[in-house]
Design a protein around this motif. Structure first.
Motif, PDB file in Angstrom:
ATOM      1  N   SER A   2     -12.890   5.994  28.247  1.00 49.99           N
ATOM      2  CA  SER A   2     -13.216   7.409  28.235  1.00 49.99           C
ATOM      3  C   SER A   2     -12.607   8.121  29.450  1.00 49.99           C
ATOM      4  CB  SER A   2     -14.741   7.566  28.261  1.00 49.99           C
ATOM      5  OG  SER A   2     -15.105   8.834  28.711  1.00 49.99           O
ATOM      6  N   PRO A   3     -11.774   9.129  29.211  1.00 50.04           N
ATOM      7  CA  PRO A   3     -11.230   9.894  30.345  1.00 50.04           C
ATOM      8  C   PRO A   3     -12.335  10.498  31.217  1.00 50.04           C
ATOM      9  CG  PRO A   3     -10.026  10.415  28.335  1.00 50.04           C
ATOM     10  CD  PRO A   3     -11.212   9.568  27.937  1.00 50.04           C
ATOM     11  N   ALA A   4     -13.441  10.897  30.579  1.00 50.79           N
ATOM     12  CA  ALA A   4     -14.545  11.473  31.343  1.00 50.79           C
ATOM     13  C   ALA A   4     -15.159  10.426  32.276  1.00 50.79           C
ATOM     14  CB  ALA A   4     -15.614  12.030  30.400  1.00 50.79           C
ATOM     15  N   ARG A   5     -15.277   9.203  31.796  1.00 48.38           N
ATOM     16  CA  ARG A   5     -15.836   8.144  32.652  1.00 48.38           C
ATOM     17  C   ARG A   5     -14.890   7.829  33.807  1.00 48.38           C
ATOM     18  NH1 ARG A   5     -19.410   2.961  31.349  1.00 48.38           N
ATOM     19  NH2 ARG A   5     -19.213   1.945  33.371  1.00 48.38           N
ATOM     20  N   LEU A   6     -13.588   7.755  33.536  1.00 50.67           N
ATOM     21  CA  LEU A   6     -12.618   7.520  34.609  1.00 50.67           C
ATOM     22  C   LEU A   6     -12.716   8.616  35.661  1.00 50.67           C
ATOM     23  CD1 LEU A   6      -9.511   6.429  32.501  1.00 50.67           C
ATOM     24  CD2 LEU A   6     -11.042   4.942  33.810  1.00 50.67           C
ATOM     25  N   ALA A   7     -12.846   9.853  35.206  1.00 50.53           N
ATOM     26  CA  ALA A   7     -12.971  10.985  36.132  1.00 50.53           C
ATOM     27  C   ALA A   7     -14.246  10.866  36.963  1.00 50.53           C
ATOM     28  CB  ALA A   7     -12.947  12.302  35.367  1.00 50.53           C
ATOM     29  N   ARG A   8     -15.361  10.491  36.319  1.00 48.84           N
ATOM     30  CA  ARG A   8     -16.621  10.326  37.057  1.00 48.84           C
ATOM     31  C   ARG A   8     -16.505   9.213  38.095  1.00 48.84           C
ATOM     32  NH1 ARG A   8     -18.814  11.048  31.927  1.00 48.84           N
ATOM     33  NH2 ARG A   8     -19.209   8.800  31.734  1.00 48.84           N
ATOM     34  N   SER A   9     -15.822   8.126  37.745  1.00 48.48           N
ATOM     35  CA  SER A   9     -15.634   7.027  38.701  1.00 48.48           C
ATOM     36  C   SER A   9     -14.851   7.506  39.917  1.00 48.48           C
ATOM     37  CB  SER A   9     -14.895   5.852  38.044  1.00 48.48           C
ATOM     38  OG  SER A   9     -15.689   5.265  37.064  1.00 48.48           O
ATOM     39  N   ALA A  10     -13.802   8.264  39.670  1.00 50.00           N
ATOM     40  CA  ALA A  10     -12.992   8.787  40.776  1.00 50.00           C
ATOM     41  C   ALA A  10     -13.811   9.765  41.620  1.00 50.00           C
ATOM     42  CB  ALA A  10     -11.732   9.460  40.241  1.00 50.00           C
ATOM     43  N   GLU A  11     -14.564  10.644  40.974  1.00 45.75           N
ATOM     44  CA  GLU A  11     -15.395  11.615  41.700  1.00 45.75           C
ATOM     45  C   GLU A  11     -16.443  10.914  42.558  1.00 45.75           C
ATOM     46  OE1 GLU A  11     -16.928  14.053  38.551  1.00 45.75           O
ATOM     47  OE2 GLU A  11     -14.983  15.011  38.210  1.00 45.75           O
ATOM     48  N   ARG A  12     -17.073   9.892  42.000  1.00 48.10           N
ATOM     49  CA  ARG A  12     -18.098   9.155  42.739  1.00 48.10           C
ATOM     50  C   ARG A  12     -17.488   8.478  43.969  1.00 48.10           C
ATOM     51  NH1 ARG A  12     -20.568   6.866  38.707  1.00 48.10           N
ATOM     52  NH2 ARG A  12     -18.991   5.274  38.423  1.00 48.10           N
ATOM     53  N   ALA A  13     -16.337   7.858  43.805  1.00 46.31           N
ATOM     54  CA  ALA A  13     -15.682   7.187  44.932  1.00 46.31           C
ATOM     55  C   ALA A  13     -15.234   8.203  45.981  1.00 46.31           C
ATOM     56  CB  ALA A  13     -14.495   6.359  44.442  1.00 46.31           C
ATOM     57  N   LEU A  14     -14.670   9.326  45.541  1.00 47.85           N
ATOM     58  CA  LEU A  14     -14.244  10.367  46.488  1.00 47.85           C
ATOM     59  C   LEU A  14     -15.432  10.908  47.280  1.00 47.85           C
ATOM     60  CD1 LEU A  14     -11.652  12.258  44.280  1.00 47.85           C
ATOM     61  CD2 LEU A  14     -11.151  11.117  46.455  1.00 47.85           C
ATOM     62  N   ALA A  15     -16.535  11.157  46.596  1.00 45.94           N
ATOM     63  CA  ALA A  15     -17.728  11.662  47.286  1.00 45.94           C
ATOM     64  C   ALA A  15     -18.233  10.645  48.309  1.00 45.94           C
ATOM     65  CB  ALA A  15     -18.825  11.991  46.275  1.00 45.94           C
ATOM     66  N   ALA A  16     -18.184   9.366  47.950  1.00 48.33           N
ATOM     67  CA  ALA A  16     -18.680   8.312  48.847  1.00 48.33           C
ATOM     68  C   ALA A  16     -17.860   8.196  50.128  1.00 48.33           C
ATOM     69  CB  ALA A  16     -18.697   6.970  48.114  1.00 48.33           C
ATOM     70  N   VAL A  17     -16.597   8.604  50.069  1.00 45.01           N
ATOM     71  CA  VAL A  17     -15.749   8.521  51.265  1.00 45.01           C
ATOM     72  C   VAL A  17     -15.547   9.889  51.911  1.00 45.01           C
ATOM     73  CG1 VAL A  17     -14.583   6.411  50.539  1.00 45.01           C
ATOM     74  CG2 VAL A  17     -13.589   8.633  49.926  1.00 45.01           C
ATOM     75  N   GLY A  18     -16.412  10.849  51.544  1.00 37.68           N
ATOM     76  CA  GLY A  18     -16.367  12.165  52.183  1.00 37.68           C
ATOM     77  C   GLY A  18     -15.259  13.075  51.699  1.00 37.68           C
ATOM     78  N   ARG A  19     -14.759  12.828  50.495  1.00 42.65           N
ATOM     79  CA  ARG A  19     -13.671  13.646  49.948  1.00 42.65           C
ATOM     80  C   ARG A  19     -14.073  14.257  48.612  1.00 42.65           C
ATOM     81  NH1 ARG A  19      -8.538  12.632  51.902  1.00 42.65           N
ATOM     82  NH2 ARG A  19      -8.101  14.536  50.754  1.00 42.65           N
ATOM     83  N   ALA A  20     -15.311  14.714  48.501  1.00 42.34           N
ATOM     84  CA  ALA A  20     -15.830  15.220  47.230  1.00 42.34           C
ATOM     85  C   ALA A  20     -14.987  16.355  46.649  1.00 42.34           C
ATOM     86  CB  ALA A  20     -17.272  15.675  47.401  1.00 42.34           C
TER      87      ALA A  20
END
Length: 153
Positions: A2-20
């Motif tokens: 799912s493209p939406a799931r891939l996007a959520r995974s990227a968003e979650r990782a970016l937020a976790a490293v302070g790059r939301a």
């Protein structure tokens, strides 16, 4: 996938490293496309992806962090080998790619260990805990020149 799931995974990782506020492009391709992108990859390695192609230009206000290219075929083989859902393996690969984009490097054993600990923290912070077998062999995937399935430098 799912493209939406891939996007959520990227968003979650970016937020976790302070790059939301950052943006990451995630491309899912086949092994042949990965080989074309990665022509210098040693033949003994399976087809891999590119963990992160940084696209930021210092001093410019672009939210684009970079691009992650993943081999769907290799990710599927790895998921089967570990007996985890493909979506879970892709979550790991996207998270791994984001960490590369923000400066993590897994070529050194000490740094690889830190990177994998960060991946566990990010992926375990959600409502669904990844199965323990997802981590099985994660460190050994870096031994002998092998990298995390689906990704390579």
């Amino acid at each position: 996938m799912s493209p939406a799931r891939l996007a959520r995974s990227a968003e979650r990782a970016l937020a976790a490293v302070g790059r939301a506020a950052g943006d990451v492009d995630v491309l899912v391709v086949d092994d042949a496309a990965i080989k074309r992108l990665n022509p210098t990859s040693p033949r003994r390695r399976p087809a891999h992806g590119r963990p992160g192609l940084p696209l930021e230009t210092p001093g410019t206000p672009s939210p684009l962090v970079g691009q992650i290219v993943i081999s769907a075929e290799t990710a599927r083989r790895q998921a089967r080998r570990l007996d985890v859902p493909l979506a879970t393996e892709l979550d790991l690969l996207v998270t791994h790619g984001v960490l590369h984009l923000v400066g993590y490097d897994d070529r050194d054993p000490v740094e690889a260990r830190l990177m994998h600990e960060r991946e566990r923290q990010i992926l375990s912070a959600g409502r669904r805990q990844p199965p323990a077998r997802l981590w099985r062999g994660l460190w050994t995937r870096h031994q002998g020149g092998r990298r995390l399935a689906g990704l390579a430098p």
